[in-house]
Design a protein around this motif. Structure first.
Motif, short mmCIF file in Angstrom:
data_model
loop_
_atom_site.label_atom_id
_atom_site.label_comp_id
_atom_site.label_asym_id
_atom_site.label_seq_id
_atom_site.Cartn_x
_atom_site.Cartn_y
_atom_site.Cartn_z
N GLN A 154 3.24 152.10 -45.28
CA GLN A 154 2.56 153.23 -44.87
C GLN A 154 2.41 153.56 -43.48
O GLN A 154 1.61 154.52 -42.85
N GLY A 156 0.94 151.55 -40.88
CA GLY A 156 -0.15 151.22 -40.14
C GLY A 156 -0.17 150.05 -39.28
O GLY A 156 1.25 149.30 -39.49
N THR A 157 -0.92 149.72 -38.49
CA THR A 157 -0.73 148.36 -37.47
C THR A 157 -1.04 147.33 -38.27
O THR A 157 -1.62 147.25 -39.37
N ALA A 159 -3.39 144.92 -37.65
CA ALA A 159 -4.84 145.10 -37.91
C ALA A 159 -5.04 145.77 -39.38
O ALA A 159 -5.84 145.19 -40.06
N GLU A 160 -4.53 146.91 -39.26
CA GLU A 160 -4.72 147.73 -40.40
C GLU A 160 -4.19 147.22 -41.90
O GLU A 160 -4.95 147.26 -42.69
N ILE A 161 -3.30 146.65 -41.81
CA ILE A 161 -2.79 146.04 -42.96
C ILE A 161 -3.57 144.81 -43.43
O ILE A 161 -3.70 144.69 -44.62
N ARG A 163 -6.63 144.44 -42.72
CA ARG A 163 -8.09 144.90 -43.34
C ARG A 163 -7.75 145.30 -44.70
O ARG A 163 -8.40 145.16 -45.68
N SER A 164 -6.55 146.00 -45.23
CA SER A 164 -6.37 146.61 -46.34
C SER A 164 -6.20 145.50 -47.55
O SER A 164 -6.58 145.71 -48.73
#
Length: 201
Positions: A154, A156-157, A159-161, A163-164
């Motif tokens: 997707q 993302g960074t 950090a985003e990965i 979190r998800s």
């Protein structure tokens, strides 16, 4: 009558398959769904004998759902019907309890015959795909590495990965590094592409 559940995220494809299969005198389409997350509940309600599942669907893919469906409704046999005849998909489908595997460009009579034979208790697979799957071996990726690569697709960074997936950033970096090494890629995007092409995701 063979009671059949259809799961495909493309409404046009799902509708065409349902219309074609409904022409058969011994097949009744009892449920149609457009996402992997709807399959088990729809199967509990409609009690199909056979479920025809696409691989790539929103939410959970057909390969993951196969295992869930077999656990929830052991009497329901699963046929994977996909656009992509990838050895990794084939291997994961068989590991998760599928009884059949067909590609969407197969002749309609082949799909109908597969449904009937799977219903009769047989396992139906393409011999060339089975041989290719054996030759290529199983996926080198762990389940968590697959999850991280799927999320990385997707764009993302880290950090985003993290979190998800409810992981720490360090854990995500470790999984990405391992996946890059195992696929022989140079970047996480390349690793995801290679894994996807092999059917490991």
């Amino acid at each position: 009558m063979i009671r059949l559940l259809l799961a495909d995220d493309q409404a046009l494809v799902r509708g065409a398959l349902a219309a074609m299969l409904a022409l058969e005198p011994d097949i009744e389409v009892v449920a149609q769904v457009g996402s992997g997350e709807e399959v088990v509940e729809a199967a509990r309600r409609s009690r199909p004998d056979v479920a025809l599942l696409d691989v790539q669907m929103p939410g959970r893919d057909g390969l993951e759902v196969t295992a869930d469906l077999r656990a929830a409704l052991p009497s329901c046999r699963v046929v994977i019907c996909t656009t992509f005849g990838r050895p990794g998909y084939f291997a994961r489908a068989m590991e998760n309890g599928a009884s059949g595997f067909v590609v969407k460009d197969a002749p309609p009579e082949h799909l109908v015959d597969t449904v009937r034979r799977v219903h009769a208790g047989l396992r139906v697979v393409d011999p060339a795909l089975a041989a290719e799957s054996l030759a290529s071996g199983s996926s080198p990726l762990t389940a968590r590495e697959r999850d991280v690569l799927r999320a990385a697709r997707q764009g993302g960074t880290v950090a985003e990965i993290a979190r998800s997936l409810h992981l720490s950033a360090g854990t995500v970096r470790n999984h990405l590094s391992a996946a890059i090494g195992k696929t022989g890629a140079g970047t996480r995007a390349e690793a995801a592409l290679i894994a996807d092409e092999h059917g490991w995701l």
